[in-house]
Design a protein around this motif. Structure first.
Motif, PDB file in Angstrom:
ATOM      1  N   GLU A 213       0.807  -1.213   0.000  1.00 25.97           N
ATOM      2  CA  GLU A 213       0.000   0.000   0.000  1.00 25.97           C
ATOM      3  C   GLU A 213       0.846   1.272   0.000  1.00 25.97           C
ATOM      4  O   GLU A 213       0.487   2.270  -0.623  1.00 25.97           O
ATOM      5  CB  GLU A 213      -0.943  -0.015   1.202  1.00 25.97           C
ATOM      6  N   ALA A 214       1.975   1.235   0.678  1.00 30.54           N
ATOM      7  CA  ALA A 214       2.806   2.439   0.781  1.00 30.54           C
ATOM      8  C   ALA A 214       3.337   2.912  -0.564  1.00 30.54           C
ATOM      9  O   ALA A 214       3.648   4.089  -0.743  1.00 30.54           O
ATOM     10  CB  ALA A 214       3.982   2.173   1.722  1.00 30.54           C
ATOM     11  N   HIS A 215       3.449   1.998  -1.528  1.00 30.63           N
ATOM     12  CA  HIS A 215       3.993   2.360  -2.842  1.00 30.63           C
ATOM     13  C   HIS A 215       2.923   2.808  -3.831  1.00 30.63           C
ATOM     14  O   HIS A 215       3.266   3.292  -4.917  1.00 30.63           O
ATOM     15  CB  HIS A 215       4.751   1.163  -3.433  1.00 30.63           C
ATOM     16  N   ARG A 216       1.666   2.653  -3.488  1.00 28.29           N
ATOM     17  CA  ARG A 216       0.604   2.887  -4.467  1.00 28.29           C
ATOM     18  C   ARG A 216       0.454   4.349  -4.882  1.00 28.29           C
ATOM     19  O   ARG A 216       0.207   4.618  -6.057  1.00 28.29           O
ATOM     20  CB  ARG A 216      -0.712   2.305  -3.952  1.00 28.29           C
ATOM     21  N   PRO A 217       0.597   5.321  -3.985  1.00 30.72           N
ATOM     22  CA  PRO A 217       0.519   6.717  -4.435  1.00 30.72           C
ATOM     23  C   PRO A 217       1.576   7.060  -5.479  1.00 30.72           C
ATOM     24  O   PRO A 217       1.293   7.785  -6.448  1.00 30.72           O
ATOM     25  CB  PRO A 217       0.717   7.516  -3.145  1.00 30.72           C
ATOM     26  N   ARG A 218       2.789   6.537  -5.326  1.00 26.16           N
ATOM     27  CA  ARG A 218       3.832   6.816  -6.319  1.00 26.16           C
ATOM     28  C   ARG A 218       3.520   6.118  -7.642  1.00 26.16           C
ATOM     29  O   ARG A 218       3.771   6.689  -8.720  1.00 26.16           O
ATOM     30  CB  ARG A 218       5.187   6.365  -5.785  1.00 26.16           C
ATOM     31  N   ILE A 219       2.983   4.913  -7.574  1.00 30.52           N
ATOM     32  CA  ILE A 219       2.547   4.223  -8.799  1.00 30.52           C
ATOM     33  C   ILE A 219       1.559   5.102  -9.548  1.00 30.52           C
ATOM     34  O   ILE A 219       1.669   5.319 -10.765  1.00 30.52           O
ATOM     35  CB  ILE A 219       1.897   2.864  -8.462  1.00 30.52           C
ATOM     36  N   ARG A 220       0.591   5.627  -8.830  1.00 27.71           N
ATOM     37  CA  ARG A 220      -0.438   6.463  -9.459  1.00 27.71           C
ATOM     38  C   ARG A 220       0.175   7.710 -10.092  1.00 27.71           C
ATOM     39  O   ARG A 220      -0.192   8.091 -11.208  1.00 27.71           O
ATOM     40  CB  ARG A 220      -1.493   6.840  -8.416  1.00 27.71           C
ATOM     41  N   GLU A 221       1.119   8.340  -9.413  1.00 22.76           N
ATOM     42  CA  GLU A 221       1.778   9.528  -9.957  1.00 22.76           C
ATOM     43  C   GLU A 221       2.525   9.206 -11.246  1.00 22.76           C
ATOM     44  O   GLU A 221       2.460   9.965 -12.224  1.00 22.76           O
ATOM     45  CB  GLU A 221       2.758  10.102  -8.925  1.00 22.76           C
ATOM     46  N   LEU A 222       3.226   8.084 -11.265  1.00 24.34           N
ATOM     47  CA  LEU A 222       3.999   7.719 -12.446  1.00 24.34           C
ATOM     48  C   LEU A 222       3.089   7.362 -13.615  1.00 24.34           C
ATOM     49  O   LEU A 222       3.380   7.714 -14.764  1.00 24.34           O
ATOM     50  CB  LEU A 222       4.932   6.549 -12.124  1.00 24.34           C
ATOM     51  N   VAL A 223       1.996   6.662 -13.339  1.00 24.23           N
ATOM     52  CA  VAL A 223       1.053   6.338 -14.415  1.00 24.23           C
ATOM     53  C   VAL A 223       0.447   7.615 -14.984  1.00 24.23           C
ATOM     54  O   VAL A 223       0.357   7.795 -16.207  1.00 24.23           O
ATOM     55  CB  VAL A 223      -0.049   5.383 -13.925  1.00 24.23           C
ATOM     56  N   ASP A 224       0.033   8.514 -14.104  1.00 22.68           N
ATOM     57  CA  ASP A 224      -0.509   9.790 -14.574  1.00 22.68           C
ATOM     58  C   ASP A 224       0.501  10.514 -15.463  1.00 22.68           C
ATOM     59  O   ASP A 224       0.140  11.135 -16.469  1.00 22.68           O
ATOM     60  CB  ASP A 224      -0.886  10.685 -13.388  1.00 22.68           C
ATOM     61  N   SER A 225       1.766  10.416 -15.111  1.00 22.48           N
ATOM     62  CA  SER A 225       2.802  11.114 -15.863  1.00 22.48           C
ATOM     63  C   SER A 225       3.015  10.512 -17.240  1.00 22.48           C
ATOM     64  O   SER A 225       3.135  11.244 -18.225  1.00 22.48           O
ATOM     65  CB  SER A 225       4.118  11.104 -15.080  1.00 22.48           C
ATOM     66  N   ILE A 226       3.069   9.183 -17.349  1.00 24.72           N
ATOM     67  CA  ILE A 226       3.341   8.606 -18.674  1.00 24.72           C
ATOM     68  C   ILE A 226       2.178   8.817 -19.632  1.00 24.72           C
ATOM     69  O   ILE A 226       2.365   8.814 -20.850  1.00 24.72           O
ATOM     70  CB  ILE A 226       3.709   7.098 -18.622  1.00 24.72           C
ATOM     71  N   PHE A 227       0.971   9.018 -19.103  1.00 23.38           N
ATOM     72  CA  PHE A 227      -0.171   9.287 -19.976  1.00 23.38           C
ATOM     73  C   PHE A 227      -0.398  10.781 -20.207  1.00 23.38           C
ATOM     74  O   PHE A 227      -1.312  11.154 -20.930  1.00 23.38           O
ATOM     75  CB  PHE A 227      -1.437   8.644 -19.410  1.00 23.38           C
ATOM     76  N   ASN A 228       0.434  11.619 -19.602  1.00 21.87           N
ATOM     77  CA  ASN A 228       0.348  13.063 -19.831  1.00 21.87           C
ATOM     78  C   ASN A 228       1.239  13.427 -21.013  1.00 21.87           C
ATOM     79  O   ASN A 228       2.461  13.537 -20.873  1.00 21.87           O
ATOM     80  CB  ASN A 228       0.787  13.828 -18.582  1.00 21.87           C
ATOM     81  N   HIS A 229       0.639  13.621 -22.175  1.00 20.05           N
ATOM     82  CA  HIS A 229       1.437  13.839 -23.374  1.00 20.05           C
ATOM     83  C   HIS A 229       1.645  15.315 -23.683  1.00 20.05           C
ATOM     84  O   HIS A 229       2.097  15.668 -24.774  1.00 20.05           O
ATOM     85  CB  HIS A 229       0.813  13.073 -24.537  1.00 20.05           C
ATOM     86  N   THR A 230       1.331  16.158 -22.689  1.00 21.30           N
ATOM     87  CA  THR A 230       1.738  17.559 -22.750  1.00 21.30           C
ATOM     88  C   THR A 230       2.975  17.797 -21.879  1.00 21.30           C
ATOM     89  O   THR A 230       3.444  18.926 -21.753  1.00 21.30           O
ATOM     90  CB  THR A 230       0.601  18.490 -22.288  1.00 21.30           C
ATOM     91  N   ALA A 231       3.487  16.738 -21.264  1.00 18.79           N
ATOM     92  CA  ALA A 231       4.652  16.858 -20.385  1.00 18.79           C
ATOM     93  C   ALA A 231       5.881  17.274 -21.191  1.00 18.79           C
ATOM     94  O   ALA A 231       6.042  16.888 -22.355  1.00 18.79           O
ATOM     95  CB  ALA A 231       4.923  15.531 -19.685  1.00 18.79           C
ATOM     96  N   ASP A 232       6.755  18.032 -20.560  1.00 19.53           N
ATOM     97  CA  ASP A 232       7.980  18.415 -21.250  1.00 19.53           C
ATOM     98  C   ASP A 232       8.985  17.269 -21.188  1.00 19.53           C
ATOM     99  O   ASP A 232       8.806  16.275 -20.476  1.00 19.53           O
ATOM    100  CB  ASP A 232       8.567  19.709 -20.685  1.00 19.53           C
ATOM    101  N   ALA A 233      10.068  17.418 -21.957  1.00 17.31           N
ATOM    102  CA  ALA A 233      11.042  16.333 -22.095  1.00 17.31           C
ATOM    103  C   ALA A 233      11.653  15.949 -20.750  1.00 17.31           C
ATOM    104  O   ALA A 233      11.901  14.767 -20.489  1.00 17.31           O
ATOM    105  CB  ALA A 233      12.134  16.741 -23.079  1.00 17.31           C
ATOM    106  N   GLN A 234      11.885  16.930 -19.878  1.00 13.64           N
ATOM    107  CA  GLN A 234      12.505  16.624 -18.597  1.00 13.64           C
ATOM    108  C   GLN A 234      11.593  15.760 -17.728  1.00 13.64           C
ATOM    109  O   GLN A 234      12.057  14.815 -17.076  1.00 13.64           O
ATOM    110  CB  GLN A 234      12.874  17.909 -17.849  1.00 13.64           C
ATOM    111  N   GLU A 235      10.301  16.070 -17.713  1.00 17.10           N
ATOM    112  CA  GLU A 235       9.378  15.228 -16.945  1.00 17.10           C
ATOM    113  C   GLU A 235       9.340  13.820 -17.504  1.00 17.10           C
ATOM    114  O   GLU A 235       9.316  12.833 -16.748  1.00 17.10           O
ATOM    115  CB  GLU A 235       7.965  15.815 -16.933  1.00 17.10           C
ATOM    116  N   VAL A 236       9.321  13.705 -18.831  1.00 18.00           N
ATOM    117  CA  VAL A 236       9.310  12.380 -19.456  1.00 18.00           C
ATOM    118  C   VAL A 236      10.539  11.581 -19.042  1.00 18.00           C
ATOM    119  O   VAL A 236      10.441  10.417 -18.626  1.00 18.00           O
ATOM    120  CB  VAL A 236       9.251  12.505 -20.991  1.00 18.00           C
ATOM    121  N   LEU A 237      11.699  12.200 -19.126  1.00 21.02           N
ATOM    122  CA  LEU A 237      12.945  11.511 -18.785  1.00 21.02           C
ATOM    123  C   LEU A 237      12.987  11.135 -17.307  1.00 21.02           C
ATOM    124  O   LEU A 237      13.434  10.035 -16.940  1.00 21.02           O
ATOM    125  CB  LEU A 237      14.142  12.395 -19.143  1.00 21.02           C
ATOM    126  N   THR A 238      12.505  12.038 -16.445  1.00 22.33           N
ATOM    127  CA  THR A 238      12.491  11.751 -15.009  1.00 22.33           C
ATOM    128  C   THR A 238      11.562  10.589 -14.686  1.00 22.33           C
ATOM    129  O   THR A 238      11.912   9.687 -13.906  1.00 22.33           O
ATOM    130  CB  THR A 238      12.057  13.004 -14.221  1.00 22.33           C
TER     131      THR A 238
END
Length: 409
Positions: free
Chosen positions: A167-192
């Motif tokens: 359970e402790a890892h689930r919020p970070r999982i959600r953040e990362l999933v939200d990020s990979i599906f955000n296709h307005t993200a800049d290159a630095q966010e994508v790389l991070t």
């Protein structure tokens, strides 16, 4: 193949990275023809097939003429490209032939129909708990964000329990999933984001090596020890399951709820119906408002001639589910209408060898959650206008960021 020869096929339609109007975009794709060029972020060119019958026929025979391996794509992708997370992975989604079958078996050997059915009591319990807690999340205006407090946490809990994510890892999982599906993200966010995914999956695998359980990660570790998969395939398969299992089901629950809230006649039919009626609600939602708008990618191994158009070998074929789901040639002249009595078949779970293996789990969650929501809160309503809902900023993911509702008396 020069740029001029590509352009000779006609104008390209740019796929909106912000996902501001997937269905308007889908209509423009269909109007442009059954096969056409599309433009992805940073000017990357691909092809879309907008007729369901043509697409189904192609995907059914995909292994003979198409590859999912990125190495076959002749495009030069810039560093930090927003859709990197869709294509630069080593799991069953990007594997072909025997490798695809091998990787798929590592999951289907665990995620059997019997195991999915066995999750039903847990899913029902999660649904009940989340519904009871909804009033606690109401803002000063009385509105509750159904995305944040129902459509998102349910599939996140379900898939993380199956994969074995603490359970402790689930919020970070959600953040990362939200990020990979955000296709307005800049290159630095994508790389991070890309840099953070593998270490997190490796740490979760190491946790399960020390504390094995009845979960997919423990099962995959066993496959790794037997030499069936590599270490990178282990991490990428874990990531595939948590990301796809969360995002697509979140969208299905949100889109199904929104469809019923904005179609009172269909809502009345659903509430008056039985289990089969709610199954029909789910299937029509999948067709009319697919959780995935456009899916990347397949690469022809040789030039393909489809509907009088040549798609060169090494180009990318994008599957435009939003466009295909409302294909009037297949679904009828009223394909734009949400109608739970419709009998035509959608293809939102794909087709052919790469058809989604989590379809039965997504359906189980949706057919449990949607009727429970409308039984528990029969007077639920949108808080505000549908036009005010903000879309997921994505070429691929199709839903809204929030779904504010009032629960009623």
């Amino acid at each position: 193949m020069t740029d001029a020869s590509r352009d000779s096929t006609g104008p390209k339609i740019k796929l909106d990275a912000a996902g501001s109007d997937h269905h308007g975009e889908g209509a423009r794709l269909r109007a442009a023809g059954p096969v056409l060029q599309v433009e992805l972020p940073d000017g990357i060119v691909g092809w879309a097939i907008t007729r369901q019958e043509l697409l189904t026929e192609l995907l059914a025979d995909a292994d003979k003429v198409l590859s999912k391996d990125l190495s076959h794509w002749t495009a030069q992708l810039p560093e930090g490209w927003p859709l990197t997370g869709m294509v630069e992975v080593t799991n069953m989604v990007t594997a072909d032939g025997a490798d695809h079958r091998r990787l798929r078996r590592t999951v289907t050997g665990f995620l059997t129909p019997q195991r999915v059915r066995a999750t039903a009591p847990r899913i029902s319990g999660h649904v009940r708990d989340l519904l009871e807690e909804l009033p606690e999340h109401a803002g000063a205006d009385g509105a509750v964000d159904l995305c944040a407090h129902f459509a998102s946490p349910l599939p996140l809990r379900v898939i993380c329990e199956l994969v074995g994510v603490p359970e402790a890892h689930r919020p970070r999982i959600r953040e990362l999933v939200d990020s990979i599906f955000n296709h307005t993200a800049d290159a630095q966010e994508v790389l991070t984001t890309q840099a953070d995914i593998v270490p997190l999956m490796e740490s979760l695998a190491e946790f399960r090596r020390k504390q094995p359980g009845d979960d997919l990660t423990t099962h995959l570790i066993g496959e790794r020890e037997r030499g069936v998969i590599t270490e990178s395939e282990l991490s990428d398969t874990m990531w595939l399951m948590v990301s796809a299992g969360y995002e697509t089901t979140r969208n299905l629950l949100t889109n199904g709820t929104r469809a019923l809230l904005t179609h009172p006649d269909q809502r009345a039919l659903a509430r008056a119906g039985d289990e089969a009626t709610w199954a029909a609600v789910v299937e029509e939602t999948l067709r009319w408002d697919s959780p995935v708008a456009n899916f990347l990618a397949r690469y022809p191994l040789k030039d393909l001639r489809i509907a009088g158009v040549t798609i060169p070998a090494g180009d990318a074929i994008i599957v435009p589910y939003s466009a295909v789901g409302r294909d009037a040639e297949f679904h009828g002249a009223d394909a734009d209408r949400f109608d739970i009595s419709r009998k035509t078949k959608h293809m939102s779970f794909g087709a052919g060898p790469h058809a989604c293996l989590g379809a039965h789990l997504a359906r189980l969650q949706a057919t449990t959650a949607l009727p429970a929501l409308f039984r528990r809160y029969p007077h639920i309503a949108l808080a505000g206008e549908e036009s005010e809902l903000l879309p997921n900023p994505s070429t691929v993911s199709n839903s809204t960021l929030r779904l504010p509702v009032t629960l009623g008396a």
